[in-house]
Design a protein around this motif. Structure first.
Motif, PDB file in Angstrom:
ATOM      1  N   VAL A 434      15.301 -49.160   9.824  1.00  0.00           N
ATOM      2  CA  VAL A 434      14.030 -49.630  10.369  1.00  0.00           C
ATOM      3  C   VAL A 434      13.041 -48.469  10.414  1.00  0.00           C
ATOM      4  O   VAL A 434      13.357 -47.393  10.937  1.00  0.00           O
ATOM      5  N   GLY A 435      11.862 -48.689   9.856  1.00  0.00           N
ATOM      6  CA  GLY A 435      10.767 -47.747  10.008  1.00  0.00           C
ATOM      7  C   GLY A 435       9.829 -48.224  11.093  1.00  0.00           C
ATOM      8  O   GLY A 435       9.842 -49.394  11.485  1.00  0.00           O
ATOM      9  N   TYR A 436       9.012 -47.333  11.601  1.00  0.00           N
ATOM     10  CA  TYR A 436       8.091 -47.714  12.671  1.00  0.00           C
ATOM     11  C   TYR A 436       6.927 -46.734  12.742  1.00  0.00           C
ATOM     12  O   TYR A 436       7.005 -45.599  12.268  1.00  0.00           O
ATOM     13  N   PHE A 437       5.829 -47.194  13.311  1.00  0.00           N
ATOM     14  CA  PHE A 437       4.847 -46.281  13.886  1.00  0.00           C
ATOM     15  C   PHE A 437       4.302 -46.908  15.154  1.00  0.00           C
ATOM     16  O   PHE A 437       4.268 -48.134  15.305  1.00  0.00           O
ATOM     17  N   THR A 438       3.934 -46.062  16.083  1.00  0.00           N
ATOM     18  CA  THR A 438       3.465 -46.518  17.385  1.00  0.00           C
ATOM     19  C   THR A 438       2.315 -45.646  17.852  1.00  0.00           C
ATOM     20  O   THR A 438       2.286 -44.445  17.586  1.00  0.00           O
ATOM     21  N   LEU A 439       1.356 -46.259  18.495  1.00  0.00           N
ATOM     22  CA  LEU A 439       0.220 -45.516  19.015  1.00  0.00           C
ATOM     23  C   LEU A 439       0.638 -44.683  20.215  1.00  0.00           C
ATOM     24  O   LEU A 439       1.237 -45.202  21.171  1.00  0.00           O
ATOM     25  N   HIS A 440       0.334 -43.397  20.179  1.00  0.00           N
ATOM     26  CA  HIS A 440       0.503 -42.530  21.348  1.00  0.00           C
ATOM     27  C   HIS A 440      -0.832 -42.518  22.076  1.00  0.00           C
ATOM     28  O   HIS A 440      -1.791 -41.888  21.632  1.00  0.00           O
ATOM     29  N   PRO A 441      -0.955 -43.255  23.201  1.00  0.00           N
ATOM     30  CA  PRO A 441      -2.271 -43.551  23.766  1.00  0.00           C
ATOM     31  C   PRO A 441      -2.929 -42.348  24.438  1.00  0.00           C
ATOM     32  O   PRO A 441      -2.254 -41.507  25.036  1.00  0.00           O
ATOM     33  N   SER A 442      -4.241 -42.305  24.341  1.00  0.00           N
ATOM     34  CA  SER A 442      -5.017 -41.250  24.990  1.00  0.00           C
ATOM     35  C   SER A 442      -6.230 -41.802  25.734  1.00  0.00           C
ATOM     36  O   SER A 442      -6.942 -41.047  26.390  1.00  0.00           O
ATOM     37  N   GLU A 443      -6.456 -43.107  25.642  1.00  0.00           N
ATOM     38  CA  GLU A 443      -7.618 -43.746  26.271  1.00  0.00           C
ATOM     39  C   GLU A 443      -7.156 -44.724  27.348  1.00  0.00           C
ATOM     40  O   GLU A 443      -6.105 -45.357  27.226  1.00  0.00           O
ATOM     41  N   LYS A 444      -7.978 -44.876  28.384  1.00  0.00           N
ATOM     42  CA  LYS A 444      -7.635 -45.765  29.486  1.00  0.00           C
ATOM     43  C   LYS A 444      -7.874 -47.231  29.159  1.00  0.00           C
ATOM     44  O   LYS A 444      -7.432 -48.114  29.899  1.00  0.00           O
ATOM     45  N   SER A 445      -8.579 -47.523  28.061  1.00  0.00           N
ATOM     46  CA  SER A 445      -8.819 -48.913  27.685  1.00  0.00           C
ATOM     47  C   SER A 445      -8.754 -49.054  26.167  1.00  0.00           C
ATOM     48  O   SER A 445      -9.096 -48.121  25.424  1.00  0.00           O
ATOM     49  N   MET A 446      -8.311 -50.207  25.712  1.00  0.00           N
ATOM     50  CA  MET A 446      -8.224 -50.486  24.285  1.00  0.00           C
ATOM     51  C   MET A 446      -8.253 -51.990  24.070  1.00  0.00           C
ATOM     52  O   MET A 446      -7.804 -52.766  24.911  1.00  0.00           O
ATOM     53  N   GLN A 447      -8.822 -52.400  22.946  1.00  0.00           N
ATOM     54  CA  GLN A 447      -8.752 -53.783  22.514  1.00  0.00           C
ATOM     55  C   GLN A 447      -7.924 -53.847  21.241  1.00  0.00           C
ATOM     56  O   GLN A 447      -8.128 -53.059  20.309  1.00  0.00           O
ATOM     57  N   ALA A 448      -6.972 -54.763  21.186  1.00  0.00           N
ATOM     58  CA  ALA A 448      -6.100 -54.921  20.018  1.00  0.00           C
ATOM     59  C   ALA A 448      -6.253 -56.337  19.469  1.00  0.00           C
ATOM     60  O   ALA A 448      -6.278 -57.307  20.233  1.00  0.00           O
ATOM     61  N   ARG A 449      -6.361 -56.436  18.165  1.00  0.00           N
ATOM     62  CA  ARG A 449      -6.402 -57.737  17.498  1.00  0.00           C
ATOM     63  C   ARG A 449      -5.315 -57.742  16.425  1.00  0.00           C
ATOM     64  O   ARG A 449      -5.270 -56.856  15.563  1.00  0.00           O
ATOM     65  N   ILE A 450      -4.462 -58.757  16.476  1.00  0.00           N
ATOM     66  CA  ILE A 450      -3.294 -58.833  15.609  1.00  0.00           C
ATOM     67  C   ILE A 450      -3.416 -60.049  14.694  1.00  0.00           C
ATOM     68  O   ILE A 450      -3.807 -61.141  15.125  1.00  0.00           O
ATOM     69  N   ALA A 451      -3.084 -59.855  13.427  1.00  0.00           N
ATOM     70  CA  ALA A 451      -2.984 -60.944  12.468  1.00  0.00           C
ATOM     71  C   ALA A 451      -1.866 -60.598  11.504  1.00  0.00           C
ATOM     72  O   ALA A 451      -1.394 -59.455  11.479  1.00  0.00           O
ATOM     73  N   PRO A 452      -1.388 -61.551  10.702  1.00  0.00           N
ATOM     74  CA  PRO A 452      -0.342 -61.207   9.743  1.00  0.00           C
ATOM     75  C   PRO A 452      -0.726 -59.998   8.886  1.00  0.00           C
ATOM     76  O   PRO A 452      -1.797 -59.969   8.272  1.00  0.00           O
ATOM     77  N   ASN A 453       0.126 -58.976   8.916  1.00  0.00           N
ATOM     78  CA  ASN A 453      -0.044 -57.751   8.146  1.00  0.00           C
ATOM     79  C   ASN A 453      -1.220 -56.887   8.599  1.00  0.00           C
ATOM     80  O   ASN A 453      -1.566 -55.924   7.909  1.00  0.00           O
ATOM     81  N   GLN A 454      -1.810 -57.195   9.760  1.00  0.00           N
ATOM     82  CA  GLN A 454      -3.004 -56.465  10.194  1.00  0.00           C
ATOM     83  C   GLN A 454      -2.895 -56.022  11.652  1.00  0.00           C
ATOM     84  O   GLN A 454      -2.437 -56.780  12.515  1.00  0.00           O
ATOM     85  N   LEU A 455      -3.364 -54.808  11.906  1.00  0.00           N
ATOM     86  CA  LEU A 455      -3.475 -54.263  13.256  1.00  0.00           C
ATOM     87  C   LEU A 455      -4.872 -53.675  13.399  1.00  0.00           C
ATOM     88  O   LEU A 455      -5.243 -52.745  12.671  1.00  0.00           O
ATOM     89  N   ASN A 456      -5.668 -54.232  14.302  1.00  0.00           N
ATOM     90  CA  ASN A 456      -7.030 -53.762  14.526  1.00  0.00           C
ATOM     91  C   ASN A 456      -7.136 -53.236  15.946  1.00  0.00           C
ATOM     92  O   ASN A 456      -6.911 -53.975  16.914  1.00  0.00           O
ATOM     93  N   LEU A 457      -7.470 -51.959  16.086  1.00  0.00           N
ATOM     94  CA  LEU A 457      -7.547 -51.313  17.393  1.00  0.00           C
ATOM     95  C   LEU A 457      -8.946 -50.766  17.623  1.00  0.00           C
ATOM     96  O   LEU A 457      -9.534 -50.137  16.727  1.00  0.00           O
ATOM     97  N   THR A 458      -9.463 -50.973  18.830  1.00  0.00           N
ATOM     98  CA  THR A 458     -10.798 -50.501  19.198  1.00  0.00           C
ATOM     99  C   THR A 458     -10.748 -49.864  20.570  1.00  0.00           C
ATOM    100  O   THR A 458     -10.113 -50.408  21.486  1.00  0.00           O
ATOM    101  N   TYR A 459     -11.434 -48.728  20.712  1.00  0.00           N
ATOM    102  CA  TYR A 459     -11.594 -48.097  22.021  1.00  0.00           C
ATOM    103  C   TYR A 459     -12.968 -48.484  22.578  1.00  0.00           C
ATOM    104  O   TYR A 459     -13.994 -47.965  22.117  1.00  0.00           O
ATOM    105  N   PRO A 460     -13.036 -49.385  23.566  1.00  0.00           N
ATOM    106  CA  PRO A 460     -14.346 -49.810  24.087  1.00  0.00           C
ATOM    107  C   PRO A 460     -15.170 -48.667  24.661  1.00  0.00           C
ATOM    108  O   PRO A 460     -16.401 -48.692  24.579  1.00  0.00           O
ATOM    109  N   ALA A 461     -14.503 -47.682  25.255  1.00  0.00           N
ATOM    110  CA  ALA A 461     -15.205 -46.547  25.856  1.00  0.00           C
ATOM    111  C   ALA A 461     -15.097 -45.298  24.987  1.00  0.00           C
ATOM    112  O   ALA A 461     -15.324 -44.184  25.451  1.00  0.00           O
TER     113      ALA A 461
END
Length: 522
Positions: A434-461
């Protein structure tokens, strides 16, 4: 000493069963394999297990795992097992903290060689020189020993357990979230569930109505929070779901019918398992992210307590790639929890929905799962969790707004708000992995949007200095050793979408065991 008042309060001890607890066949296999290993860790001269799998710990012993081992000894009950278990119980209780005015009163040593907490040479530092959660871990285990194996230990040892639990409960009542560095709120799920049952059970057995009422009141706070989303605040956690399930099994099995714990425990166990089944990929043998807390990123390569539950329910072939030895994996010391899982396995199985058992055995269908969780006072709003799972690839993300990165644990290294897993082909030197990657967080807020084969991440602040840092699995043995860009990551194709505002060429660092340009994370 405070506990002396119990000598008359708890004089009438319950009639206790006269046979070992029944285990599922899978749990029995797991139990005996682990006990053989723990026997090798046991120091019969000291009466403790050696402190296993902790850096620089050669020589010292460890308290919590030793009490878990005592449970296993009583379950096995061969040769001198019971005598060793009784000695462990007496020694651990003898070292219980005795200063009734101290914040750590009623707690247990992390390891028996340590100085007394608060002495001149041992400055009290919460979650370091003393760990308040040890009251819950050891307290719940002493309850199990009393309930399941009281027939093996003399009445004076049963009395000693009650005295210890009484002091444990008094000390735990000193814990208030936000006071004196403590973070125990009802939303800190696993110690909250343990606190409720230790308090309520001890009040019942020591005829202390105020203590019983305190346990019931605290349990109701946890239940009310659970009912908001039919889940724990500590959500999707491969290790601490296991601790919480253990505590809730005690709620269901040992608390009287009049207790809110007995009335709600079975439902809560079923709801947690239902959520787990939705997020679990049996082909990858991994709980899909995001995770509120995790001590690793691939459940085939570290010991998560939920893997032990899976083993007990559906067998060894369905965990750790079917072949990995638990004691060779990262966080291997959590395998010492096995006696508790095994002893309660038959009863616990009755609480697990059959549909979940099927999900633990095989991956059925591609799906998107959306849930919510809430952890006050650390969440400023409800967290929205979404995960897409296919047989060979899964992607999960968490939209959150927190007062501190990591939420209740206040630990950014164990908080994984965006996680991707995929199946990697075998190499000449390594089986499929199994391979993986994971976000090592540094912000107090985040918005995530998930779809097949897609990861969309936004830092509102976010601003120009904000960064996205991803922990990526090293390529498998036999694959490319040197990763110079996204194209060198084995088994998956990663592209930066059009319109993204990030630099498409990442800075790459290697966090090595003996060198590199960054520090290890889990």
């Amino acid at each position: 000493m405070l506990f002396k008042s119990l000598l008359t309060v708890a004089a009438g001890l319950l009639a206790l069963p006269a046979q070992a607890t029944r285990m599922t066949q899978h749990a029995k296999n797991m139990f005996y394999e682990e006990m053989t290993f723990l026997d090798n860790l046991y120091d019969p001269v000291a009466g403790y297990l050696y402190y296993f799998y902790y850096p620089l710990a050669a020589g010292p012993h460890e308290t919590r795992s030793t009490v878990w081992y005592a449970t296993g000894l009583l379950q096995r009950n061969e040769g001198n097992d019971t005598a060793h278990a009784v000695r462990i119980i007496k020694d651990v209780i003898a070292n219980q903290e005795k200063n009734v005015s101290a914040q750590w009163f009623g707690d247990y040593t992390v390891y028996p060689e340590q100085p007394t907490v608060g002495s001149p040479s041992y400055v009290p530092v919460i979650y370091n020189s003393w760990d308040p959660n040890w009251r819950g871990f050891i307290g719940t285990t002493l309850i199990m020993i009393y309930e399941e194996f009281g027939y093996l230990i003399r009445e004076d040892v049963q009395q000693l357990i009650l005295e210890s639990l009484y002091n444990n409960t008094i000390g735990d009542s000193y814990r208030v979230g936000g006071v004196d560095g403590d973070n125990l709120y009802p939303s800190y799920s696993n110690p909250s569930l343990m606190r409720a049952v230790v308090t309520g059970w001890t009040g019942n057995h020591c005829n202390d109505s105020n203590m019983t009422a305190a346990g019931e009141a605290y349990a109701q706070e946890v239940i009310d929070l659970f009912n908001l989303n039919d889940t724990l605040s500590e959500f999707n956690v491969p290790t601490y779901y296991g601790v919480s399930l253990n505590a809730l099994t005690l709620w269901a099995k040992y608390m009287p019918a009049s207790s809110v714990m007995n009335q709600n425990g079975p439902r809560m166990v079923a709801d947690i398992w239902t959520a787990f089944g939705q997020f679990y990929n049996a082909k990858l043998q991994n709980l899909a992210g995001p995770w509120d807390r995790s001590y690793g990123y691939d459940m085939n390569k570290y010991v998560a307590i939920m893997s032990l539950y899976i083993w007990s329910l559906v067998g060894r072939d369905h965990v750790f790639s079917g072949t990995e030895k638990p004691w060779l994996l990262t966080h291997a010391d959590d395998g010492e929890f096995i006696p508790l899982v095994a002893v309660l396995s038959e009863f616990h199985r009755s609480l697990v929905p059959d549909t979940v058992i099927d999900q633990l055995k095989s991956f059925s269908e591609e799906r998107t799962v959306s849930r919510q969780a809430y952890t006050p006072p650390f969440d400023l709003e409800v967290r929205n969790i979404s995960t897409w799972l296919s047989s060979d690839l899964q992607i999960g993300g968490d939209s959150y707004n927190q007062t501190v990165v990591g939420g209740a644990s206040q630990d950014s290294t164990s908080f994984s708000p965006a996680v991707v897993h995929w199946l990697r082909a075998a190499t000449p030197l390594q089986d499929a992995s199994v391979g993986y990657f994971t976000l090592h967080p540094s912000e107090k807020s985040m918005q995530a949007r998930i779809a097949p084969n897609q990861l969309n991440l936004t830092y509102p602040a976010g601003n120009a200095s904000s960064i996205f840092t991803f922990v990526v699995a090293s390529n498998p043995l036999g694959g490319k050793r040197d990763v110079t860009g996204l194209g060198d990551i084995d088994g998956v194709t990663i592209t930066i979408g059009d319109g993204s505002t990030v630099n498409p060429e990442p800075t790459i660092a290697f966090c090595g065991l003996v060198g590199g340009t960054c520090s290890l994370i889990q």
